[in-house]
Each structure stands twice: as structure tokens, then as C-alpha cells.
Design a protein around this motif. Structure first.
Motif, PDB file in Angstrom:
ATOM      1  N   ALA A  41     -10.371   4.103   5.085  1.00 30.26           N
ATOM      2  CA  ALA A  41     -10.026   4.200   3.666  1.00 30.26           C
ATOM      3  C   ALA A  41     -10.893   3.254   2.836  1.00 30.26           C
ATOM      4  CB  ALA A  41      -8.550   3.868   3.467  1.00 30.26           C
ATOM      5  N   ASN A  42     -11.487   3.820   1.787  1.00 37.10           N
ATOM      6  CA  ASN A  42     -12.240   2.995   0.847  1.00 37.10           C
ATOM      7  C   ASN A  42     -11.587   2.982  -0.532  1.00 37.10           C
ATOM      8  OD1 ASN A  42     -12.907   5.641   0.210  1.00 37.10           O
ATOM      9  ND2 ASN A  42     -15.087   5.233  -0.062  1.00 37.10           N
ATOM     10  N   LEU A  43     -10.415   3.610  -0.629  1.00 31.66           N
ATOM     11  CA  LEU A  43      -9.592   3.544  -1.839  1.00 31.66           C
ATOM     12  C   LEU A  43      -8.158   3.247  -1.412  1.00 31.66           C
ATOM     13  CD1 LEU A  43      -9.025   3.885  -4.863  1.00 31.66           C
ATOM     14  CD2 LEU A  43      -8.828   6.361  -4.472  1.00 31.66           C
ATOM     15  N   LEU A  44      -7.663   2.104  -1.836  1.00 29.55           N
ATOM     16  CA  LEU A  44      -6.282   1.698  -1.550  1.00 29.55           C
ATOM     17  C   LEU A  44      -5.510   1.631  -2.849  1.00 29.55           C
ATOM     18  CD1 LEU A  44      -6.848  -1.279   0.936  1.00 29.55           C
ATOM     19  CD2 LEU A  44      -6.442   1.115   1.480  1.00 29.55           C
ATOM     20  N   VAL A  45      -4.308   2.192  -2.819  1.00 26.96           N
ATOM     21  CA  VAL A  45      -3.429   2.156  -3.991  1.00 26.96           C
ATOM     22  C   VAL A  45      -2.209   1.319  -3.648  1.00 26.96           C
ATOM     23  CG1 VAL A  45      -2.077   3.526  -5.624  1.00 26.96           C
ATOM     24  CG2 VAL A  45      -4.230   4.440  -4.709  1.00 26.96           C
ATOM     25  N   LEU A  46      -1.949   0.317  -4.476  1.00 30.85           N
ATOM     26  CA  LEU A  46      -0.805  -0.576  -4.296  1.00 30.85           C
ATOM     27  C   LEU A  46       0.254  -0.259  -5.339  1.00 30.85           C
ATOM     28  CD1 LEU A  46      -2.894  -3.867  -4.023  1.00 30.85           C
ATOM     29  CD2 LEU A  46      -2.160  -2.404  -2.150  1.00 30.85           C
ATOM     30  N   GLU A  47       1.504  -0.462  -4.948  1.00 33.97           N
ATOM     31  CA  GLU A  47       2.607  -0.206  -5.872  1.00 33.97           C
ATOM     32  C   GLU A  47       2.659  -1.310  -6.935  1.00 33.97           C
ATOM     33  OE1 GLU A  47       7.399   0.711  -5.759  1.00 33.97           O
ATOM     34  OE2 GLU A  47       6.420  -0.116  -3.992  1.00 33.97           O
ATOM     35  N   ILE A  98      -9.597  -1.175  -4.798  1.00 35.33           N
ATOM     36  CA  ILE A  98      -8.171  -1.411  -4.631  1.00 35.33           C
ATOM     37  C   ILE A  98      -7.545  -1.498  -6.015  1.00 35.33           C
ATOM     38  CG2 ILE A  98      -6.412  -2.911  -3.614  1.00 35.33           C
ATOM     39  CD1 ILE A  98      -8.702  -3.919  -1.724  1.00 35.33           C
ATOM     40  N   VAL A  99      -6.514  -0.686  -6.242  1.00 38.32           N
ATOM     41  CA  VAL A  99      -5.872  -0.622  -7.559  1.00 38.32           C
ATOM     42  C   VAL A  99      -4.354  -0.598  -7.419  1.00 38.32           C
ATOM     43  CG1 VAL A  99      -7.800   0.609  -8.646  1.00 38.32           C
ATOM     44  CG2 VAL A  99      -5.920   1.921  -7.649  1.00 38.32           C
ATOM     45  N   TYR A 100      -3.703  -1.035  -8.469  1.00 36.88           N
ATOM     46  CA  TYR A 100      -2.265  -0.838  -8.618  1.00 36.88           C
ATOM     47  C   TYR A 100      -2.103   0.413  -9.466  1.00 36.88           C
ATOM     48  CZ  TYR A 100      -1.465  -5.535  -6.841  1.00 36.88           C
ATOM     49  OH  TYR A 100      -1.407  -6.644  -6.037  1.00 36.88           O
ATOM     50  N   ALA A 101      -1.367   1.388  -8.940  1.00 40.97           N
ATOM     51  CA  ALA A 101      -1.226   2.651  -9.663  1.00 40.97           C
ATOM     52  C   ALA A 101      -0.101   3.473  -9.050  1.00 40.97           C
ATOM     53  CB  ALA A 101      -2.533   3.443  -9.623  1.00 40.97           C
ATOM     54  N   ILE A 132      -4.666  -0.080 -12.495  1.00 38.13           N
ATOM     55  CA  ILE A 132      -5.003  -1.469 -12.801  1.00 38.13           C
ATOM     56  C   ILE A 132      -5.736  -2.039 -11.584  1.00 38.13           C
ATOM     57  CG2 ILE A 132      -4.088  -3.743 -13.391  1.00 38.13           C
ATOM     58  CD1 ILE A 132      -1.705  -2.323 -14.695  1.00 38.13           C
ATOM     59  N   PRO A 133      -7.050  -2.287 -11.727  1.00 38.53           N
ATOM     60  CA  PRO A 133      -7.842  -2.759 -10.591  1.00 38.53           C
ATOM     61  C   PRO A 133      -7.485  -4.175 -10.164  1.00 38.53           C
ATOM     62  CG  PRO A 133      -9.262  -2.001 -12.388  1.00 38.53           C
ATOM     63  CD  PRO A 133      -7.869  -2.054 -12.904  1.00 38.53           C
ATOM     64  N   THR A 134      -7.679  -4.432  -8.870  1.00 42.61           N
ATOM     65  CA  THR A 134      -7.549  -5.769  -8.314  1.00 42.61           C
ATOM     66  C   THR A 134      -8.727  -6.009  -7.377  1.00 42.61           C
ATOM     67  OG1 THR A 134      -6.064  -7.352  -7.238  1.00 42.61           O
ATOM     68  CG2 THR A 134      -6.074  -5.106  -6.347  1.00 42.61           C
ATOM     69  N   ALA A 135      -8.727  -7.115  -6.680  1.00 39.44           N
ATOM     70  CA  ALA A 135      -9.737  -7.484  -5.687  1.00 39.44           C
ATOM     71  C   ALA A 135     -11.147  -7.438  -6.283  1.00 39.44           C
ATOM     72  CB  ALA A 135      -9.591  -6.621  -4.436  1.00 39.44           C
ATOM     73  N   TYR A 136     -12.066  -6.771  -5.590  1.00 39.99           N
ATOM     74  CA  TYR A 136     -13.475  -6.803  -5.969  1.00 39.99           C
ATOM     75  C   TYR A 136     -13.717  -6.247  -7.372  1.00 39.99           C
ATOM     76  CZ  TYR A 136     -13.263  -6.666  -0.866  1.00 39.99           C
ATOM     77  OH  TYR A 136     -12.923  -6.880   0.440  1.00 39.99           O
ATOM     78  N   THR A 137     -13.150  -5.081  -7.640  1.00 43.00           N
ATOM     79  CA  THR A 137     -13.346  -4.430  -8.936  1.00 43.00           C
ATOM     80  C   THR A 137     -12.855  -5.323 -10.070  1.00 43.00           C
ATOM     81  OG1 THR A 137     -13.057  -2.273  -7.871  1.00 43.00           O
ATOM     82  CG2 THR A 137     -12.841  -2.345 -10.281  1.00 43.00           C
ATOM     83  N   ALA A 138     -11.688  -5.914  -9.889  1.00 44.37           N
ATOM     84  CA  ALA A 138     -11.135  -6.790 -10.930  1.00 44.37           C
ATOM     85  C   ALA A 138     -11.995  -8.033 -11.111  1.00 44.37           C
ATOM     86  CB  ALA A 138      -9.703  -7.177 -10.581  1.00 44.37           C
ATOM     87  N   ILE A 178       0.848  -1.202   0.000  1.00 43.16           N
ATOM     88  CA  ILE A 178       0.000   0.000   0.000  1.00 43.16           C
ATOM     89  C   ILE A 178       0.881   1.250   0.000  1.00 43.16           C
ATOM     90  CG2 ILE A 178      -1.725   1.345   1.271  1.00 43.16           C
ATOM     91  CD1 ILE A 178      -2.782  -1.322   2.386  1.00 43.16           C
ATOM     92  N   VAL A 179       0.675   2.101  -1.019  1.00 40.83           N
ATOM     93  CA  VAL A 179       1.430   3.351  -1.112  1.00 40.83           C
ATOM     94  C   VAL A 179       0.548   4.582  -0.883  1.00 40.83           C
ATOM     95  CG1 VAL A 179       3.297   2.462  -2.570  1.00 40.83           C
ATOM     96  CG2 VAL A 179       1.213   3.330  -3.658  1.00 40.83           C
ATOM     97  N   TYR A 180      -0.768   4.371  -0.883  1.00 45.54           N
ATOM     98  CA  TYR A 180      -1.692   5.481  -0.629  1.00 45.54           C
ATOM     99  C   TYR A 180      -3.048   4.904  -0.245  1.00 45.54           C
ATOM    100  CZ  TYR A 180      -4.438   9.760  -1.419  1.00 45.54           C
ATOM    101  OH  TYR A 180      -5.261  10.847  -1.260  1.00 45.54           O
ATOM    102  N   ALA A 181      -3.684   5.505   0.746  1.00 52.87           N
ATOM    103  CA  ALA A 181      -5.017   5.092   1.171  1.00 52.87           C
ATOM    104  C   ALA A 181      -5.778   6.332   1.600  1.00 52.87           C
ATOM    105  CB  ALA A 181      -4.929   4.094   2.323  1.00 52.87           C
ATOM    106  N   THR A 182      -7.037   6.410   1.205  1.00 58.86           N
ATOM    107  CA  THR A 182      -7.833   7.570   1.573  1.00 58.86           C
ATOM    108  C   THR A 182      -9.311   7.212   1.621  1.00 58.86           C
ATOM    109  OG1 THR A 182      -8.234   9.918   1.082  1.00 58.86           O
ATOM    110  CG2 THR A 182      -8.159   8.421  -0.805  1.00 58.86           C
ATOM    111  N   LYS A 183     -10.061   8.065   2.305  1.00 60.14           N
ATOM    112  CA  LYS A 183     -11.521   7.953   2.361  1.00 60.14           C
ATOM    113  C   LYS A 183     -12.074   8.859   1.273  1.00 60.14           C
ATOM    114  CE  LYS A 183     -15.665   7.378   4.256  1.00 60.14           C
ATOM    115  NZ  LYS A 183     -16.394   6.170   3.946  1.00 60.14           N
TER     116      LYS A 183
END
Length: 197
Positions: free
Chosen positions: A146-152, A127-130, A104-110, A82-87
């Protein structure tokens, strides 16, 4: 960021699950992933030890993709990426619609994008890779759950398309401690892992 070992496992699983390719070689994997043969060899030590893959003079064979998938899921460290998380004060659909094109979406969205619809459960997190700064410009930092998580993202991820491959969706969902993640995993067990031998 995904380790090189995980990148090798992902490549083998995409081949086995999505392309019906279970045979390869160290040199072929090295060329396809642009990684040293020694890195490929080391990445296969644990899968060999548990009988998920076998290497011989004739090459490499994925014997049990389900076992390899479960190994990866158990060892995956999603929180470390996780490189960024926000509500974000928007619905999940609104967040998904406003994501940068490079995300690039992952988890539920993907999962929903792979299936074409959501018949599993409502979910509250995207949750996205971005690249973190690109997402931060669209979704400024706010306090709260946080309901938006950004992964490296790793350097090889974009080779698999606009959505992470199903094997990575599985590994990422496995690492989310929500009841929704459990439901989505159960659905993936039925579609991805049930009939794999």
C-alpha cells in the motif's frame, strides 16, 4: 481514531509550538475542546507525572512541550487508525493531486506542505485522514504494498486547518518504520523541537 487524551495533548502542543501559548486552565480547555473537565484532568495525569505540564491554583502551564511531544509520539498507535489501504499505480504527486478536498494530509505530505518544499528525502507513501469510502471511490482497492493509507479522523481535527498540525505530523512520522520517516523526523527535530525549553 485519536483518543480524547491525545486530542488534549495535540491542543496543548499546537498552542505551545504554533501560537506561543503555554498557559491555560481546565475549564478553558474544556470549553475549547468541548470535552468534560474530568476528561481534561485525566488526560493531564501522565504529562504532569513526567513534568511536561503543571497544574496549580493559577491554572495550567505547559513546562516542557518537547517532553509532551515525545510522550505522545511514543504512545501513538497509527496502525490502529488505518481504515483503508491500497496500492495506487501513480506517483506520489499524482496521488496527492487527486485526493478528495476533505482529506487532511499527515506524515510526509503534511511536512512538505508545512515547509513549502521537500528538501529531506523522496517518499513513496501518502497518508491522510479522511472518510474511507470517499477515498475508495477515487482509488479502488488493489493488491500490493500500500502506498496510500487512510486514517480515521477525529472530530476535532478539522479545527486545525487543511493539514494536520506539525505536532501530529511528528507523532505520525514517529510511528512509521521507514528510513524516510526517520529523515523527516530528524528535520522536524531541528525545526520543531531543538530550541524548545
Amino acid at each position: 481514531m485519536l483518543s480524547r487524551t491525545e486530542a488534549v495533548w495535540r491542543h496543548l502542543l499546537v498552542g505551545a509550538f504554533d501560537r506561543s501559548i503555554r498557559r491555560s486552565s481546565l475549564t478553558q480547555l474544556s470549553a475549547e475542546l468541548d470535552l468534560p473537565v474530568s476528561t481534561i484532568h485525566k488526560a493531564l495525569e501522565r504529562p504532569r507525572a513526567i513534568g511536561a505540564v503543571r497544574g496549580s491554583a493559577s491554572g495550567l502551564r505547559v513546562l516542557d512541550p518537547k517532553r509532551l511531544q515525545l510522550l505522545w509520539a511514543a504512545l501513538r498507535d497509527l496502525n490502529g487508525d488505518i481504515v483503508y489501504a491500497t496500492k495506487v499505480p501513480m506517483t506520489v504527486n499524482e496521488i496527492e493531486a487527486r485526493l478528495p478536498i476533505s482529506a487532511i494530509p499527515t506524515a510526509y505530505t503534511a511536512f512538505v506542505q508545512h515547509e513549502g518544499r521537500n528538501l529531506v528525502a523522496d517518499y513513496e507513501q501518502v497518508i491522510v485522514y479522511a472518510e474511507a469510502n470517499e477515498v475508495r471511490r477515487r482509488f479502488p482497492s488493489r493488491r500490493g504494498d500500500a502506498n496510500l493509507l487512510v486514517l480515521e479522523p477525529d472530530p476535532l481535527l478539522s479545527r486545525y486547518g487543511r493539514v494536520v498540525p506539525r505536532c501530529q505530523v511528528y507523532a505520525d512520522l514517529f510511528n512509521l518504520p521507514t528510513w524516510q520517516a526517520q529523515r523527516f523526523l530528524e528535520a522536524l527535530d531541528r525545526t520543531l523541537l531543538r530550541d524548545v525549553a
